[in-house]
Design a protein around this motif. Structure first.
Motif, short mmCIF file in Angstrom:
data_model
loop_
_atom_site.label_atom_id
_atom_site.label_comp_id
_atom_site.label_asym_id
_atom_site.label_seq_id
_atom_site.Cartn_x
_atom_site.Cartn_y
_atom_site.Cartn_z
N ASN A 240 9.33 39.76 4.10
CA ASN A 240 9.88 38.51 3.57
C ASN A 240 10.48 38.71 2.19
O ASN A 240 11.42 38.00 1.79
CB ASN A 240 8.79 37.44 3.50
N VAL A 241 9.95 39.69 1.46
CA VAL A 241 10.46 39.99 0.12
C VAL A 241 11.69 40.89 0.19
O VAL A 241 12.70 40.66 -0.47
CB VAL A 241 9.36 40.66 -0.74
N ARG A 242 11.60 41.95 1.03
CA ARG A 242 12.70 42.92 1.11
C ARG A 242 12.75 43.53 2.52
O ARG A 242 11.76 44.12 2.97
CB ARG A 242 12.52 44.04 0.08
N PRO A 243 13.88 43.40 3.23
CA PRO A 243 14.01 44.01 4.56
C PRO A 243 13.86 45.53 4.49
O PRO A 243 14.31 46.17 3.52
CB PRO A 243 15.42 43.62 5.00
N ASP A 244 13.21 46.11 5.47
CA ASP A 244 13.01 47.55 5.54
C ASP A 244 12.93 47.96 7.01
O ASP A 244 12.00 47.55 7.72
CB ASP A 244 11.71 47.94 4.81
N PRO A 245 13.90 48.74 7.50
CA PRO A 245 13.93 49.11 8.93
C PRO A 245 12.65 49.82 9.39
O PRO A 245 12.18 49.58 10.50
CB PRO A 245 15.14 50.04 9.03
N THR A 246 12.10 50.68 8.55
CA THR A 246 10.89 51.42 8.93
C THR A 246 9.71 50.47 9.09
O THR A 246 8.95 50.55 10.07
CB THR A 246 10.55 52.48 7.88
N LYS A 247 9.54 49.57 8.13
CA LYS A 247 8.45 48.61 8.20
C LYS A 247 8.64 47.63 9.35
O LYS A 247 7.68 47.20 9.98
CB LYS A 247 8.31 47.85 6.88
N GLN A 248 9.91 47.28 9.64
CA GLN A 248 10.19 46.39 10.76
C GLN A 248 9.79 47.05 12.07
O GLN A 248 9.22 46.41 12.97
CB GLN A 248 11.68 46.03 10.79
N GLN A 249 10.04 48.36 12.17
CA GLN A 249 9.65 49.09 13.37
C GLN A 249 8.12 49.14 13.51
O GLN A 249 7.58 48.95 14.61
CB GLN A 249 10.21 50.52 13.33
#
Length: 264
Positions: A240-249
């Motif tokens: 919610n603070v900062r998009p991150d593809p790795t964390k989204q995965q």
């Protein structure tokens, strides 16, 4: 009877689901909701504070009453300061008494091994403190920002399900346990009426004075579910603070695993 059950549900939906017993009902929010329908004052929910007391008065069309006072300061939302339990792990002797006392299974550990509190799940109910024989549990202020109404509703739903699963597992243990049990006496028939409407938890049935649990969740699965939910909440806050593809995965994988376990 149906009208009474509907009203109990509406009242229970407004209660914070901390299951702390500060209202005088040691077996949780649902019995207090039932007692309110039967005429008890609706201002006794300490963690709900004045907002919950006012919401209940509005729902029930009763006079507005001053909420029961809390020992903690009042937050911006009108509720008492949210607290979290922490275990001084170097002093923990692994007695497991706090694990059994936690109404939402926010404490993990095993006998004679160190215990830890899953802080994202802890409600600050304080029920783990009295049974600790070495007094190694402290309460600290919750550093997280105030929840939005939608987040509060989601949290209450999760806590309600966790508590129902907890009491049903404890009731099963009570049936087969010898000797005294120091805990609240659960109104099993009351909880059975409401647990039947929830899909993700076991269902209580009263049979010949004993409790029968169906579709029960074992302790290992409960711990895994708690860990996964904690990780999901942390990742959602970070994203919610900062998009991150790795964390989204990672989040997608955890949500998939959560779904797989719940389908078992």
């Amino acid at each position: 009877m149906n009208a009474a059950i509907t009203l109990i549900r509406e009242i229970d939906a407004l209660l914070p689901q901390t299951q702390c017993g500060l209202c005088g009902h040691r077996d949780g929010c649902l019995p207090y909701a039932k007692s309110i329908v039967e005429g008890e004052d609706a201002n006794k929910c300490v963690p709900g504070g004045q907002p919950v007391a006012d919401a209940l008065a509005t729902l029930l069309q009763r006079p507005f009453l001053q909420a029961e006072a809390s020992v903690w300061p009042i937050q911006e939302d009108g509720r008492p300061q949210r607290m979290k339990a922490i275990i001084r792990e170097d002093e923990c002797i692994g007695c497991t008494k706090c694990i059994n006392a936690c109404p939402v299974d926010a404490i993990i550990g095993s006998g004679k091994l160190m215990h830890s509190v899953l802080s994202d799940l802890c409600t600050g109910c304080e029920l783990c403190i009295p049974p600790c024989p070495v007094d190694c549990i402290d309460l600290i202020e919750d550093p997280q920002p105030l929840l939005t109404p939608l987040q509060k509703q989601q949290e209450q739903s999760d806590l309600r399900q966790r508590y129902y699963a907890h009491i049903q597992r404890e009731e099963l243990r009570r049936v087969h346990r010898k000797g005294p049990v120091v805990r609240a006496e659960i109104d099993t028939e009351l909880f059975a009426q409401f647990s039947n409407a929830l899909e993700e938890i076991p269902v209580i049935q009263r049979l010949e004075g004993k409790t029968k649990i169906t579709n029960s969740i074992d302790a290992k699965t409960t711990i895994e579910l708690a860990k996964i939910r904690t990780q999901i909440k942390k990742l959602e806050k970070q994203l919610n603070v900062r998009p991150d593809p790795t964390k989204q995965q990672q989040l997608d994988q955890l949500q998939q695993r959560l779904g797989e376990i719940q389908e078992l």
